[in-house]
Design a protein around this motif. Sequence first.
Motif, PDB file in Angstrom:
ATOM      1  N   MET A   1       0.848  -1.191   0.000  1.00  0.00           N
ATOM      2  CA  MET A   1       0.000   0.000   0.000  1.00  0.00           C
ATOM      3  C   MET A   1       0.890   1.250   0.000  1.00  0.00           C
ATOM      4  N   LYS A   2       1.529   1.542  -1.190  1.00  0.00           N
ATOM      5  CA  LYS A   2       2.500   2.616  -1.251  1.00  0.00           C
ATOM      6  C   LYS A   2       1.870   3.985  -1.037  1.00  0.00           C
ATOM      7  N   ASP A   3       0.570   4.116  -1.230  1.00  0.00           N
ATOM      8  CA  ASP A   3      -0.073   5.416  -1.063  1.00  0.00           C
ATOM      9  C   ASP A   3      -0.537   5.651   0.368  1.00  0.00           C
ATOM     10  N   PHE A  25      -9.196   9.585   4.593  1.00  0.00           N
ATOM     11  CA  PHE A  25      -8.775   9.380   5.973  1.00  0.00           C
ATOM     12  C   PHE A  25      -9.479   8.157   6.558  1.00  0.00           C
ATOM     13  N   VAL A  26      -8.759   7.370   7.357  1.00  0.00           N
ATOM     14  CA  VAL A  26      -9.365   6.208   8.020  1.00  0.00           C
ATOM     15  C   VAL A  26     -10.324   6.712   9.103  1.00  0.00           C
ATOM     16  N   LEU A  27     -11.595   6.345   8.970  1.00  0.00           N
ATOM     17  CA  LEU A  27     -12.638   6.869   9.850  1.00  0.00           C
ATOM     18  C   LEU A  27     -12.375   6.538  11.311  1.00  0.00           C
ATOM     19  N   ALA A  28     -11.939   5.324  11.591  1.00  0.00           N
ATOM     20  CA  ALA A  28     -11.707   4.914  12.980  1.00  0.00           C
ATOM     21  C   ALA A  28     -10.643   5.783  13.640  1.00  0.00           C
ATOM     22  N   ASP A  29      -9.625   6.191  12.867  1.00  0.00           N
ATOM     23  CA  ASP A  29      -8.565   7.041  13.416  1.00  0.00           C
ATOM     24  C   ASP A  29      -9.101   8.427  13.748  1.00  0.00           C
ATOM     25  N   LEU A  30      -9.926   8.988  12.855  1.00  0.00           N
ATOM     26  CA  LEU A  30     -10.530  10.300  13.115  1.00  0.00           C
ATOM     27  C   LEU A  30     -11.395  10.246  14.369  1.00  0.00           C
ATOM     28  N   ALA A  31     -12.205   9.191  14.466  1.00  0.00           N
ATOM     29  CA  ALA A  31     -13.103   9.057  15.611  1.00  0.00           C
ATOM     30  C   ALA A  31     -12.325   8.935  16.912  1.00  0.00           C
ATOM     31  N   ARG A  32     -11.213   8.228  16.877  1.00  0.00           N
ATOM     32  CA  ARG A  32     -10.399   8.050  18.090  1.00  0.00           C
ATOM     33  C   ARG A  32      -9.836   9.397  18.563  1.00  0.00           C
ATOM     34  N   VAL A  33      -9.330  10.193  17.633  1.00  0.00           N
ATOM     35  CA  VAL A  33      -8.770  11.490  17.997  1.00  0.00           C
ATOM     36  C   VAL A  33      -9.841  12.434  18.519  1.00  0.00           C
ATOM     37  N   LEU A  46     -22.962   9.097   7.579  1.00  0.00           N
ATOM     38  CA  LEU A  46     -22.230   9.751   6.503  1.00  0.00           C
ATOM     39  C   LEU A  46     -22.793   9.334   5.155  1.00  0.00           C
ATOM     40  N   ASP A  47     -22.826  10.271   4.222  1.00  0.00           N
ATOM     41  CA  ASP A  47     -23.312   9.966   2.884  1.00  0.00           C
ATOM     42  C   ASP A  47     -22.360   9.016   2.175  1.00  0.00           C
ATOM     43  N   ASP A  48     -22.914   8.213   1.247  1.00  0.00           N
ATOM     44  CA  ASP A  48     -22.083   7.262   0.516  1.00  0.00           C
ATOM     45  C   ASP A  48     -21.002   7.962  -0.299  1.00  0.00           C
ATOM     46  N   GLY A  49     -21.270   9.190  -0.724  1.00  0.00           N
ATOM     47  CA  GLY A  49     -20.315   9.894  -1.557  1.00  0.00           C
ATOM     48  C   GLY A  49     -19.038  10.291  -0.860  1.00  0.00           C
ATOM     49  N   VAL A  50     -19.046  10.314   0.469  1.00  0.00           N
ATOM     50  CA  VAL A  50     -17.850  10.743   1.202  1.00  0.00           C
ATOM     51  C   VAL A  50     -17.206   9.595   1.970  1.00  0.00           C
ATOM     52  N   ARG A  51     -17.670   8.382   1.778  1.00  0.00           N
ATOM     53  CA  ARG A  51     -17.091   7.248   2.492  1.00  0.00           C
ATOM     54  C   ARG A  51     -17.037   6.041   1.576  1.00  0.00           C
ATOM     55  N   GLN A  52     -16.130   5.144   1.859  1.00  0.00           N
ATOM     56  CA  GLN A  52     -16.026   3.885   1.144  1.00  0.00           C
ATOM     57  C   GLN A  52     -15.127   2.961   1.948  1.00  0.00           C
ATOM     58  N   THR A  53     -15.122   1.707   1.584  1.00  0.00           N
ATOM     59  CA  THR A  53     -14.200   0.760   2.220  1.00  0.00           C
ATOM     60  C   THR A  53     -12.964   0.622   1.346  1.00  0.00           C
ATOM     61  N   HIS A  54     -11.832   0.348   2.005  1.00  0.00           N
ATOM     62  CA  HIS A  54     -10.571   0.290   1.265  1.00  0.00           C
ATOM     63  C   HIS A  54      -9.632  -0.676   1.989  1.00  0.00           C
ATOM     64  N   PRO A  55      -8.893  -1.496   1.249  1.00  0.00           N
ATOM     65  CA  PRO A  55      -7.946  -2.425   1.895  1.00  0.00           C
ATOM     66  C   PRO A  55      -6.695  -1.703   2.372  1.00  0.00           C
ATOM     67  N   ILE A  56      -6.314  -1.942   3.620  1.00  0.00           N
ATOM     68  CA  ILE A  56      -5.108  -1.350   4.206  1.00  0.00           C
ATOM     69  C   ILE A  56      -4.364  -2.435   4.965  1.00  0.00           C
ATOM     70  N   ARG A  62      -0.906  -7.813   7.392  1.00  0.00           N
ATOM     71  CA  ARG A  62      -2.237  -8.357   7.108  1.00  0.00           C
ATOM     72  C   ARG A  62      -3.108  -7.284   6.471  1.00  0.00           C
ATOM     73  N   THR A  63      -3.890  -7.668   5.494  1.00  0.00           N
ATOM     74  CA  THR A  63      -4.764  -6.721   4.801  1.00  0.00           C
ATOM     75  C   THR A  63      -6.156  -6.779   5.406  1.00  0.00           C
ATOM     76  N   GLN A  64      -6.694  -5.616   5.711  1.00  0.00           N
ATOM     77  CA  GLN A  64      -8.051  -5.534   6.234  1.00  0.00           C
ATOM     78  C   GLN A  64      -8.786  -4.402   5.543  1.00  0.00           C
ATOM     79  N   ASN A  65     -10.086  -4.571   5.356  1.00  0.00           N
ATOM     80  CA  ASN A  65     -10.910  -3.524   4.763  1.00  0.00           C
ATOM     81  C   ASN A  65     -11.381  -2.569   5.859  1.00  0.00           C
ATOM     82  N   VAL A  66     -11.097  -1.298   5.692  1.00  0.00           N
ATOM     83  CA  VAL A  66     -11.495  -0.290   6.666  1.00  0.00           C
ATOM     84  C   VAL A  66     -12.333   0.770   5.970  1.00  0.00           C
TER      85      VAL A  66
END
Length: 254
Positions: A1-3, A25-33, A46-56, A62-66
Motif C-alpha cells: 500500500m504505497k499510497d 482518511f481512516v474513519l476509525a482514526d478520526l473518531a479516536r482522535v 455519513l453519505d455514501d459519496g464521502v465514504r467507502q471501504t478500502h484495503p489497508i 495483514r490486509t483488512q478492509n477499513v
Amino acid sequence: MKDLTIFNYQNTPVRTVLIDGEPWFVLADLARVLGIKDVQRLNSRLDDGVRQTHPIQDRLGRTQNVTIVSEAGMYEVVIRSDKPEAAAFRRWITSEVLPEIRKTGSYGAAPALTEDEIVHRALQITVAKVQELETVNRALAPKARAWDDIVSSEGSWSYRDVAHTLHQHKRIVIGEKRLVQALVTWGYLFRDHKGRPHAYQKYLEQGLFVEKIRTYQDQITGERRESSAPQVRITGKGIDMIYRRLAGELEVAS
C-alpha cells in the motif's frame, strides 16, 4: 500500500490513503482522535459519496478492509465532534497534513484551504444535512409527544426505568448506578448506613420523588411483611428535572 501515509496527532496515528490523487482518511482514526466512540453509528450517518471501504495493511502485513472518508467527509466528522479538541485537530489537518500530502506532488497543486474556505465547506455539508435532520425531526415528533406524556404523568418510575427512558427519548446514556450516584452528588438523595438511597423530605414535598413501602414474603411464616426501607421512585416531574440537569452538564462539557 504505497499510497498509505501515517500522520501522528498527539501520539495518535491518523492513516491517510491517496485514491485518484485525492486524500482519504481512516474513519476509525478520526473518531479516536475526536473522542467519538460509536464509529458504527457515525459511519451510518455519513453519505455514501464521502465514504467507502478500502484495503489497508496493518503492521503485521495483514490486509483488512477499513472505512475511509474523503476530505469533505473528514470535515463532516470534525463538525460532529463535541470535543473541544476538534478545532485544534482541524487546524492540524489543514496546516500540516494536507500541505504535507500536497508537498509530495501526489495531490496536485491545490492551495491549502483558508479558514473561510473551511467554514464554507463545512456550511455546504451542513446545508446538505438540513433536509435529513428535518426528516429525522418529523420521525421523532411522536417520541416528543410521548416524552411530554411521561413528564406530565402522575405515575412514578424506578431508577432503571428512568435511565432507559432518558436513553430512548433523549439519547442520554446513563446506567442505573450512575443515575443514583448523580442524584446523590446533586444533593437530591442521601445514603443510609447500608448504602441505600433515600430522598430528602423537601424533594418529596416538591413532588420529584415518592416513597413506596416495599413488602416481602417471610420464608418461614409465609406472611407478607413490610421492608424497613421504603423504595424511592421518580415522578414525571423528577424525570424532567434529571433530564434538564444532565442536558445542562453535557452542554457545559461540550
